[in-house]
Design an enzyme around this catalytic site. Structure first.
Site, mmCIF file in Angstrom:
data_model
loop_
_atom_site.group_PDB
_atom_site.id
_atom_site.type_symbol
_atom_site.label_atom_id
_atom_site.label_comp_id
_atom_site.label_asym_id
_atom_site.label_seq_id
_atom_site.Cartn_x
_atom_site.Cartn_y
_atom_site.Cartn_z
ATOM 1 N N LEU A 14 16.029 34.326 -5.960
ATOM 2 C CA LEU A 14 16.599 35.455 -6.699
ATOM 3 C C LEU A 14 16.664 36.692 -5.810
ATOM 4 C CD1 LEU A 14 15.149 35.130 -10.311
ATOM 5 C CD2 LEU A 14 17.305 34.318 -9.399
ATOM 6 N N HIS A 15 17.561 36.652 -4.817
ATOM 7 C CA HIS A 15 17.821 37.839 -4.009
ATOM 8 C C HIS A 15 18.745 38.751 -4.811
ATOM 9 C CE1 HIS A 15 21.918 36.617 -2.828
ATOM 10 N NE2 HIS A 15 21.430 35.384 -2.826
ATOM 11 N N LEU A 16 19.261 39.796 -4.220
ATOM 12 C CA LEU A 16 19.939 40.854 -4.970
ATOM 13 C C LEU A 16 21.081 40.384 -5.876
ATOM 14 C CD1 LEU A 16 20.035 43.811 -5.643
ATOM 15 C CD2 LEU A 16 21.482 44.178 -3.650
#
Length: 87
Positions: A14-16
């Site tokens: 769950l990166h940006l």
């Protein structure tokens, strides 16, 4: 209150961008939407909370919804995670 555990499938966790999609879906519902990851609870409607959890591929999170539209919210959130969050 309803909850379900799901495993993060997308390769980068769950990166940006996927965190933004996760939060954007959560704010569509009146109920509270939280997640549990490694014993810590976070607000699924807050990008900073999701990013701060450092959720990686293969991690299991529990999505918890509580309120008037909790069932719909849970199904949508789980479906989004299981679809790979657009990746």
């Amino acid at each position: 209150m309803v909850s379900r555990k799901v495993t993060i499938k997308n390769p980068t966790g769950l990166h940006l961008r996927p965190a933004g999609l996760f939060c954007k879906e959560a704010v569509n519902y009146k109920c509270t939407v939280h997640f549990l990851h490694r014993g810590s609870e976070g607000n699924a409607k807050s990008v900073l909370s999701v990013l701060g959890a450092c959720i990686k591929k293969g991690d299991e999170i529990e999505i918890i919804c509580d309120g008037e539209d909790e069932e719909r919210a849970l199904e949508a959130m789980v479906g989004l995670v299981e679809s790979g969050l657009g990746e």
